[in-house]
Each structure stands twice: as C-alpha cells, then as structure tokens.
Scaffold this active site. Structure first.
Site, PDB file in Angstrom:
ATOM      1  N   ASN A 205       0.846  -1.187   0.000  1.00  0.00           N
ATOM      2  CA  ASN A 205       0.000   0.000   0.000  1.00  0.00           C
ATOM      3  C   ASN A 205       0.880   1.234   0.000  1.00  0.00           C
ATOM      4  O   ASN A 205       1.793   1.359   0.819  1.00  0.00           O
ATOM      5  CB  ASN A 205      -0.896   0.023   1.241  1.00  0.00           C
ATOM      6  CG  ASN A 205      -1.719   1.297   1.348  1.00  0.00           C
ATOM      7  OD1 ASN A 205      -2.635   1.503   0.571  1.00  0.00           O
ATOM      8  ND2 ASN A 205      -1.378   2.174   2.300  1.00  0.00           N
ATOM      9  N   GLU A 206       0.622   2.149  -0.935  1.00  0.00           N
ATOM     10  CA  GLU A 206       1.268   3.457  -1.003  1.00  0.00           C
ATOM     11  C   GLU A 206       2.781   3.384  -0.772  1.00  0.00           C
ATOM     12  O   GLU A 206       3.322   4.010   0.147  1.00  0.00           O
ATOM     13  CB  GLU A 206       0.593   4.413  -0.023  1.00  0.00           C
ATOM     14  CG  GLU A 206      -0.870   4.649  -0.374  1.00  0.00           C
ATOM     15  CD  GLU A 206      -1.585   5.655   0.508  1.00  0.00           C
ATOM     16  OE1 GLU A 206      -1.041   5.993   1.587  1.00  0.00           O
ATOM     17  OE2 GLU A 206      -2.677   6.103   0.129  1.00  0.00           O
ATOM     18  N   PRO A 207       3.493   2.653  -1.645  1.00  0.00           N
ATOM     19  CA  PRO A 207       4.939   2.519  -1.446  1.00  0.00           C
ATOM     20  C   PRO A 207       5.739   3.769  -1.790  1.00  0.00           C
ATOM     21  O   PRO A 207       6.973   3.777  -1.617  1.00  0.00           O
ATOM     22  CB  PRO A 207       5.306   1.363  -2.388  1.00  0.00           C
ATOM     23  CG  PRO A 207       4.288   1.427  -3.471  1.00  0.00           C
ATOM     24  CD  PRO A 207       3.019   1.859  -2.794  1.00  0.00           C
TER      25      PRO A 207
END
Length: 557
Positions: A205-207
């Site tokens: 998630n949201e790297p």
C-alpha cells in the site's frame, strides 16, 4: 361565495394595525434548471464501480458492528462486493486500534524456523465468506520476525501513524517468498482454489510514502518476488499494484510511471493497476470547502500515465482508495473539516465525483474497474464522531445510502445534458466554487432505467434549493405505463445524522431513540411510488433539489 369570503378575510386582515405590513413579501421562485435524459442514446457501460470498500483496522471485521456492516454491504448490491484491508500479515495480538491491526500469521522459533498461526486471519476471511463478500487481498505488511528496519514495530496513531518498522522491507526474501506461498496455499485450501483464483492480490500500500520504508527499487523487488510466489501456487491468480498515492502529486505520479516502466521492461506479471485518488477539503471560519478538483486531478493524471503505455491500456484499473480526503481515522475532533462526513454533503460530493470517473475513463480510453471507498466502521466509538465511516455504532450514515442508490444504476449509461452540469475538466480547473453542479447520471436496460440527480457545491454553507425540470426521453414504445420510485438523500430524508441532532445528539440513546435512528438510517422514498403515462416516449418531471442533495429516480415498465 368563495370570492366574497376571500375578500372579507383580506379586508379583515388589512384592517388590523401592523398586520398587513408584517406579512412576508412573496419571493420569486428560482428558475428551474433543465436536465434532459435520453434513454435511446447510449454512451458507455455502467460498470459497478461503487461495490468496493476498505479499511485500516482488519480486526474490526470480526466484531459485532463489523459483521453486521459486511452483511449490509453484501445486500446493497446485485454484484459481488469487494473488501480490502491493511495489515493482513502484521504481527500482534489481533486487537484493533486506530490505523492499526494485526493477524500474527507469521513468527519464528528460537532457531529462526517459521511458525504459522492462521486463527486470526481465518476469522477475518471466514467473516467475509459468511457475509458473502469477496476479499481484495492486500499483501502486507512485514511480520516482526522479518523486518529490516530498526525501532518500534507497531504504528501508533497519531504520534507515528505509519512510523513502525512493520512498513520496512523484509530482511530475507527467501523467507518472504515462503510466507506468501504458504498464506496463498492456505487460503486456496480453506476457501477453494477456484474461488481464491478469482480474488485480486495487491502488493503493499502506497509505497511512494512511508507506508514503505524502502526505496522504489526495493519495492520493485518486493513486487516481483511476491507476484511470483502467488503465481507459483495459483498460476491463474490476479496480481497487481502498486497502490500509490494520487498521481496528481509528484511522488505518486513518478512512482506509478517508474512502476509501469519496470513491469514493461521485466515482463513481471501484472493483471490490474491500482492507485489512489483523494480530494482536499479545507476549513475557514468554521466553513468546510471540499476539494473535488484534487481527487479528479489524481484520476486524470493516473489515467493519462496508464494510457501512455499501450501494453497496459486495456488492463483493469482499481482506484483502491478513492475518497474526499486521506485519513479515515482522523475524526472531526482532530480535524474539524471532517464534520462533512456525517451529513448529506458526503453523498452529494460522491455523486458528483462518480459521474466524472466514468467521464475521465472514457476520455482516456482506459478500463476503470473500481472506485474503492476507504470507509467502514469504527467499533465502539462515539456516535457521529466524524470518522470517514459508513455506519456509527450500527446506525447507517447518509453516505451508505449513496451506495444503495448507485446499485440501482444498471445496464448502459445514457446521455444527459443540462446548463449547470460541470465537466471533469471544468472541475479540475476551477472546482465547484461558483454555480453549483446540478447534474444527472442515468442508465437504462430492457426493463427500466435509473436517473441519479444531485445539487452539489464544494462549499458547505447554507443555500436555497433549486427546482429541476427533468425530461426523460427515448422510452420504448412498449412502455405505455412507467412506475416511478423516487429516493432521496438530504437533510430530511435518508439521514440519521439530522435525526440524531434533533434528539439533542445523545451519546447514550435510549432503545426508542436508537430504533428511531435506525428507522431514518436507510434509503427513503421521497414519495410513494406512482405510475406515469409517457407521451411520445417522453416523461417530464419536476424535482425540488435542496443544496447538497441526491435523488435516485428508478423507472420500470
């Protein structure tokens, strides 16, 4: 006699000192806004984008209100409802906190050998199965035994909301690969290989922000390793990512571009592309102003990036978080602007956004599959505390009724036109800051039609309503009689929040009050269903649309 009586009454009133002067002067009625719906003019498929939801706190899934809400989500839609959660692989005791959850699925013994414990994870996925919803499996975050970072492991909201080493890259990719293989094999054995092969597996998630305490190159290694491990167990599994933040920002745009370049160069498996889109509300002098332009900018920029890669243009796109702003767990006690979440502004905003998602997908020629609302429930918190949630202590909020309305949009999208409809480009450039967006989204199939109409403005300040002259054309010749069911969300309909306020905002409602709240919480009819007689395939209707209201007109024949 009636004329004489009326004259005598008027004379009597005017003869009373001061009374005639105190009577209000009649105000001119606002000019109706005309909207035309042409059922015979298709513009594109009406994919059920709405049937996707998610939340940080996976452990709420198995709690009382969480289970009840899952069933409600299943029941609102005629299509499968998908659920995405964070922290499916995080270590811990399975007790939820704001922006934190855990399953403790993986640990190691003293010799460093893996120890698997599936009882918490099984409870979550069993609840999905029992409610009839479909997991979207977000593979993250790193179990404590595998973290590479130093420092505290858990996230602690609000001090270190995404600061824990749970977000660091795994220190041993051989063990990570074995973890993913074991978890996917377990899911396939428990729920059936064919069933699990139909799920979407998303990597992390949201790297592009501190949800990933590593570099882009390290994420690409994680992605390649993870999707290869999933596919080694289920060759037909659907894998994808990268679930970046909004491409309207520099980090989200660059990371999404680099990810697509990486996949194109390495030919790593990629069955869907995910990114996030968020609005940006502000507050000034106690007045909330929404930021729909920012959410649509994220979508527009993301679609453009994907369309720029011809090999990926046809892949399904999942907006795996698409919301008016970024923090579901930040209540209005933390950010007063978040008070918008309780009332009719939230569904009106979402209606305006929903149509423009279709418009932008059409413009860029991409395959939009889903708009996932990052909203669920917060177990045991205060009533209407202002979290971005669908239900509060088992009482549905008005936003959930938007999704009930959206579920009635079926078949094919058809043409709509009106003078106060804002295009996506207009909203991206200017927001909805001058004239309100008074518009419609309509669909039709062989058995009926549905027309969603809204009166939306970015500003939450009070304003008068607007009459809408709605003309529905293109009805088939076989539709000699048409039944109309008119549903409404506004301050007086489908709105448990205003009912709660009218009670005095009780935090410990009596059983009678709670029953009344739940009676106001569902989707309500504006009037009793009635039959219409079209003339020449046309039906004219007049609606009174308050500011920040949404109507759904369901027609069947």
């Amino acid at each position: 006699m009636r004329t004489l009586a009326a004259g005598l009454l008027a004379l009597s009133l005017s003869s009373r000192p001061g009374l005639a002067q105190s009577m209000p002067t009649p105000q001119p009625m606002p000019t109706p806004v005309s909207i035309t719906v042409d059922l015979a003019h298709p513009v594109g498929p009406a994919h059920p984008l709405y049937a996707w939801f998610g939340y940080d706190e996976a452990n709420y899934t198995t709690m009382r209100d969480g289970r009840a809400l899952l069933t409600e989500l299943h029941d609102l839609a005629p299509v499968p409802v998908h659920i995405r959660t964070h922290h499916l692989l995080s270590s811990g005791d399975g007790v939820a906190a704001l922006k934190w959850s855990s399953t403790n699925v993986y640990s190691e013994d003293a010799a460093g050998n893996p120890v698997y414990d599936f009882h918490i994870l099984d409870g979550i996925f069993d609840a999905y199965r029992d409610a009839g919803v479909v997991p979207m499996v977000e593979l993250g975050f790193t179990p404590k035994a595998l973290v590479s970072g130093a420092g505290p492991y858990e996230d602690v909201y609000p001090d270190a909301a995404i600061g824990g080493t749970v977000h660091s890259p795994p220190k041993d990719y051989t063990k990570w690969r074995a973890l993913i293989r074991t978890v996917v094999a377990h899911l396939a054995d428990r729920y059936g290989r064919q069933t699990v092969a139909g799920w979407y597996f998303e990597v992390w998630n949201e790297p592009d922000i501190p949800y990933w305490h590593g570099t882009p190159a390290q994420y690409f290694q994680l992605y390649d390793t993870t999707v290869a491990a999933v596919r080694s167990v289920l060759p037909q599994a659907k894998v994808g990512g990268p679930a970046t933040t909004g491409p309207g920002g520099a980090s989200g745009a660059q990371f999404l571009k680099d990810f697509l370049d990486h996949v194109a160069a390495t030919r790593a498996p990629l069955d869907f592309i995910s990114f996030h889109a968020k609005g940006q509300p502000t507050i000034q002098d106690g007045q909330v102003t929404m930021g729909l332009a920012q959410e649509l900018t994220d979508v527009d920029k993301g679609f453009a990036l994907i369309a720029g890669h011809p090999e990926f243009r046809s892949l399904p796109i999942i907006l795996s978080e698409a919301d008016p702003e970024g923090c579901a767990a930040c209540s209005m006690t933390v950010n007063p602007a978040n008070a918008y979440r309780n009332g009719a502004l939230y569904p009106a905003y979402t209606a305006a956004a929903y149509k423009r998602l279709f418009e932008l997908a059409d413009r860029h020629g991409v395959n939009l599959l889903a708009m996932l609302s990052w909203s669920f429930e917060f177990e045991g918190r205060a009533y209407f505390e202002g979290f971005r949630d669908l239900s509060t202590n088992g009482v549905d909020k008005p936003i959930l009724n938007f999704f009930r309305m959206a579920a009635m949009l079926r078949g094919t999208r058809v043409a709509t036109a009106g003078p106060q409809s804002h295009t996506a480009a207009d909203i991206i450039a200017h927001g909805v800051r001058d004239a309100p967006d008074i518009d419609a989204l309509a669909t039709a199939d062989a058995r009926g039609a549905a027309v969603m109409v809204w009166n939306y403005h970015d500003e939450a300040k009070p304003a008068g309503g607007t009459p809408v002259a709605l003309t529905i054309t293109g009805l088939p010749k076989t539709a000699a009689r048409v039944r109309l069911s008119h549903y409404r969300i506004d301050d007086r309909h489908s709105n448990a929040y205003t009912a709660w306020q009218a009670m005095g905002s009780p935090q410990n409602p009596t059983p009678a009050q709670l029953a009344e709240l739940k009676g106001q919480a569902g989707l309500q009819l504006m009037e009793s269903p009635r039959w219409l007689a079209p003339s020449g395939g046309t039906v004219p209707l007049t609606l009174d649309m308050p500011r920040q209201s949404v109507s759904l007109l369901a027609l069947d024949w």
